[in-house]
Structures are given as C-alpha cells and as structure tokens.
Design a protein around this motif. Structure first.
Motif, PDB file in Angstrom:
ATOM      1  N   SER A  39       0.769  -1.250  -0.021  1.00  0.00           N
ATOM      2  CA  SER A  39      -0.200   0.036   0.032  1.00  0.00           C
ATOM      3  C   SER A  39       0.806   1.347   0.080  1.00  0.00           C
ATOM      4  N   PRO A  40       0.298   2.471  -0.666  1.00  0.00           N
ATOM      5  CA  PRO A  40       0.996   3.739  -0.394  1.00  0.00           C
ATOM      6  C   PRO A  40       1.308   4.018   0.944  1.00  0.00           C
ATOM      7  N   MET A  41       0.654   3.462   1.896  1.00  0.00           N
ATOM      8  CA  MET A  41       0.794   4.009   3.284  1.00  0.00           C
ATOM      9  C   MET A  41       2.128   3.184   3.903  1.00  0.00           C
ATOM     10  N   THR A  42       2.196   1.785   3.304  1.00  0.00           N
ATOM     11  CA  THR A  42       3.684   1.348   3.606  1.00  0.00           C
ATOM     12  C   THR A  42       4.805   1.931   3.048  1.00  0.00           C
ATOM     13  N   VAL A  43       4.673   2.390   1.698  1.00  0.00           N
ATOM     14  CA  VAL A  43       5.841   3.026   1.136  1.00  0.00           C
ATOM     15  C   VAL A  43       6.050   4.339   2.155  1.00  0.00           C
ATOM     16  N   SER A  44       4.930   5.023   2.534  1.00  0.00           N
ATOM     17  CA  SER A  44       5.292   6.360   3.481  1.00  0.00           C
ATOM     18  C   SER A  44       6.087   5.927   4.446  1.00  0.00           C
ATOM     19  N   ARG A  45       5.699   4.899   5.113  1.00  0.00           N
ATOM     20  CA  ARG A  45       6.317   4.310   6.682  1.00  0.00           C
ATOM     21  C   ARG A  45       7.859   4.095   6.385  1.00  0.00           C
ATOM     22  N   VAL A  46       8.135   3.432   5.300  1.00  0.00           N
ATOM     23  CA  VAL A  46       9.461   3.151   4.796  1.00  0.00           C
ATOM     24  C   VAL A  46      10.115   4.343   4.720  1.00  0.00           C
ATOM     25  N   ILE A  47       9.743   5.125   3.831  1.00  0.00           N
ATOM     26  CA  ILE A  47      10.353   6.534   3.565  1.00  0.00           C
ATOM     27  C   ILE A  47      10.993   7.199   4.666  1.00  0.00           C
ATOM     28  N   ASN A  48       9.847   7.171   5.789  1.00  0.00           N
ATOM     29  CA  ASN A  48      10.075   8.062   7.054  1.00  0.00           C
ATOM     30  C   ASN A  48      10.614   7.145   8.147  1.00  0.00           C
TER      31      ASN A  48
END
Length: 374
Positions: A39-48
């Motif tokens: 999910s895009p939210m998982t991508v966001s968590r990895v980025i941060n």
C-alpha cells in the motif's frame, strides 16, 4: 532537429501520445506501491524510517524506489512525520441543503482540531477512485464519504487497501471494514409513518430516494413495516420513485396527486422532495396541510425556510460529520495499533420534528375520496 521531430512522433497515434506522456511523468507513491506490491501508506512508512514494517517488505519498497527513481513528496513526508493531519471530504450529492449541513459540520470540527480539510466533488465511482489515488499521493490520510459514496464498496476498499482511513457518514447500514456514523434509517421512517397514521391517514403516499443508496431501501422498508403493523393495505400506486432531488420530487408528486384515488398524505424520503411535493400541491390548488399532509426527512435548512414549514425527521447531519472527523483523528493518533482494531461504528439519535405541514385528513374535502363516493 530533435525538437522538430518530437511533436511528429507524439502525434502519430493517440496511444503513442499517451505513452510519451506517461514516460515523462514523475513516478508517484502509488507507482512505487504497485511495483513493491504493497500500500502507499506502507511506502510512506518506509520512507520515513518507521519500524513497523517487515524487513522483506522494506527491501521491496527500497528496490522499487531505486528502480523508478522516485523522489518522495514533501507533503506526504511531512504528514507521516506527525504534522497536521489532512482529511478529504468527497461528495456526489444532488441536495444542496444536505451538503450545506454536511460541510459545516466537517469545517467546524476540522478547524477546532487544526485539521487540514480538502473538499472534492466526484461525479461517479471512476472519478472518485482517480481523485483518491491523487490525494493519497499528496499525503491525505482520512476520507469522509457522504451518500451515495458511503455505500460504494469499491471506493471504500480502495481507501482501506491503500492504507487510508475511511469513514462513511449516513450509510443505510454499518460495515465492519471501515468507520461509520449513521442513524437508524428504518426506525426513523417507521416512526414518521406511524405519526402520519396517528393523525388519521390511511392512504399514505411514499417517495423513494436514490435506488442506489442503501438508506433509500431502509426508509422504504420502514414505511412498509409501519403500514403493515397498523393493519393498512400497501397500495403500490402510492409509492413513487425519486432521486433525492427537487425535480425528481416534482415528478413523483405529480404522479401521486394525479391518480384516480390520490393519497391524503405524502411522506418523501428527504426534504428536497418534500418541498417539491408542497410546490406541486400548491400548483394543483391544494392546501397543505388542510387538503394534504406532506412530511420529509433530514431537517435541512430547507425544511424550515418554506411555507408551510415541514414536519420531518431530524437527522443530525452536522453532528454526524463532526463525529466522522473526530473518528479519523482518533484512528490516526492510535496508528499502527488502530490497524488491528475493529472499525468504530457510531449510531446517533434522530428526532421527529413536527411543524406546520401535517394534519388529519379533511372530511370536508372530496380530493381524497374514492371515485363514486359523495
């Protein structure tokens, strides 16, 4: 030479033109999520740099970022870092009076909580899905969905699978997969119909709302159940289809008032259609409520701005929307634990508001008498 040749190559076929446009576009967080199969939210968590991501998933995301040369969106990074929560209110509702109440509730609560609110119109499911994907890329985490979008399972599933928080406001019934704020549509319609029956009416017309909305069916069922429990026959000629719009209410009311043995009362599924029914009655030189009773549903501003003022069911629209904003804020604050929690469902109380549009059937009027009687 290259600048001259490029337009010719792009204009060769529509497909090539679209392909060129796609190849020149910067990759989005959705593109990364698709490549990494998450999910895009998982991508966001990895980025941060958040820790609640499995190592294999993290590696897939990092690989997708490297492959696509993705540059993280600043707004999305700021949101994930814990700054101002962003919520989108998506709507596709023909009733201006309903939307006015809906927006006021959301704006008031968002302002009180220092939440950034985006308001976006969506004409259909396809457009709603397109808008949601774009908003997810921009860091919008919460989504408030009024009717009819609150009943669109594909929209709700898209938000959930993408890691967003969806709250349906005013659905016909709650679902365990997402948050919801609602009233008991069935019981509210049942109570209004029983009220009309208590005034002495037996031939009660009913105008249905948008057939694609679950609430429409629940209100119709409430009407039917009240009639049955009172021992009154259900005449199908007294039930007309509407769409929750003023114009559809005019058409439905004209049909009901034009039959050989018309109703002595009409219960419309929202205030817009009830107001249209009052207008149609006046056009036929009928007095409301002396010749015919008219009742609505919602208690929007329209209900008390026409004459006679409408007897209606008060659906606490502002409070419902404010609760939706608060619900999203709670889920956002509790993440990642909220992902494993059961979706919150909240049922608010409704009220039957009696004003000037209802009365007992007039014994002096021949309008509602069956043909051949005196």
């Amino acid at each position: 030479m290259t600048k001259q040749a490029e337009p010719l190559a792009q204009s060769a076929t529509p497909g090539r033109k679209r392909a060129a446009r796609r190849s020149n576009a910067a990759p989005t967080i959705t593109d990364v999520a698709r490549e990494a199969q998450c999910s895009p939210m998982t991508v966001s968590r990895v980025i941060n740099g958040e820790e609640n991501v499995r190592e294999d998933t993290k590696q897939k995301v990092l690989g997708a970022i490297a492959k696509l040369n993705y540059v993280p969106n600043r707004a999305a990074r700021s949101l994930a870092a814990g700054s101002q929560l962003r919520i989108a209110l998506l709507f596709d509702n023909p009733s201006a009076s309903y939307l006015s109440e809906f927006l006021m509730g959301a704006l008031d609560e968002a302002s009180r909580r220092d939440i950034y609110l985006v308001v976006q119109a969506c004409e259909d499911t396809a457009e709603a899905q397109k808008v949601i994907k774009k908003l997810l890329d921009g860091g919008i985490e919460g989504y408030i969905l009024p009717p009819p979008l609150c009943d669109d399972q594909s929209v709700l599933d898209l938000i959930r699978s993408s890691g967003g928080i969806a709250v349906a406001v005013g659905p016909g019934r709650a679902s365990g997969s997402h948050g919801a704020v609602l009233i008991d549509e069935f019981q509210a319609a049942y109570d209004m119909t029983r009220h009309i029956i208590s005034l002495g009416h037996e031939r009660i017309g009913f105008i249905i709302g948008n057939p694609e909305q679950v609430a429409s069916g629940r209100r119709l069922l409430g009407y039917r159940s009240a009639m049955k429990d009172a021992g009154l026959p259900i005449d199908e000629s007294l039930i007309a289809q509407g769409q929750f719009t003023y114009r559809s209410g005019m058409v439905a009311a004209e049909k009901l008032l034009g039959i050989a043995h018309p109703p002595t009362a009409i219960f419309a599924s929202n205030d817009d259609m009830a107001a249209a029914t009052v207008a149609m009655a006046h056009r036929r030189h009928l007095d409301v409520p002396n010749d015919i009773t008219v009742c609505g549903f919602d208690d929007t501003e329209l209900a008390s701005s026409i004459w006679p003022e409408l007897t209606t069911i008060r659906q606490p629209i502002r409070e419902m929307t404010a609760e939706a904003v608060a619900m999203i804020a709670r889920v956002h604050k509790q993440r990642p634990r909220a992902a494993r929690a059961k979706a919150e469902q909240l049922t608010l109380a409704y009220q039957l508001i009696r004003r000037n549009s209802d009365a007992g059937p007039s014994l002096a009027s021949s309008f509602s008498k069956p043909p051949g009687t005196s």
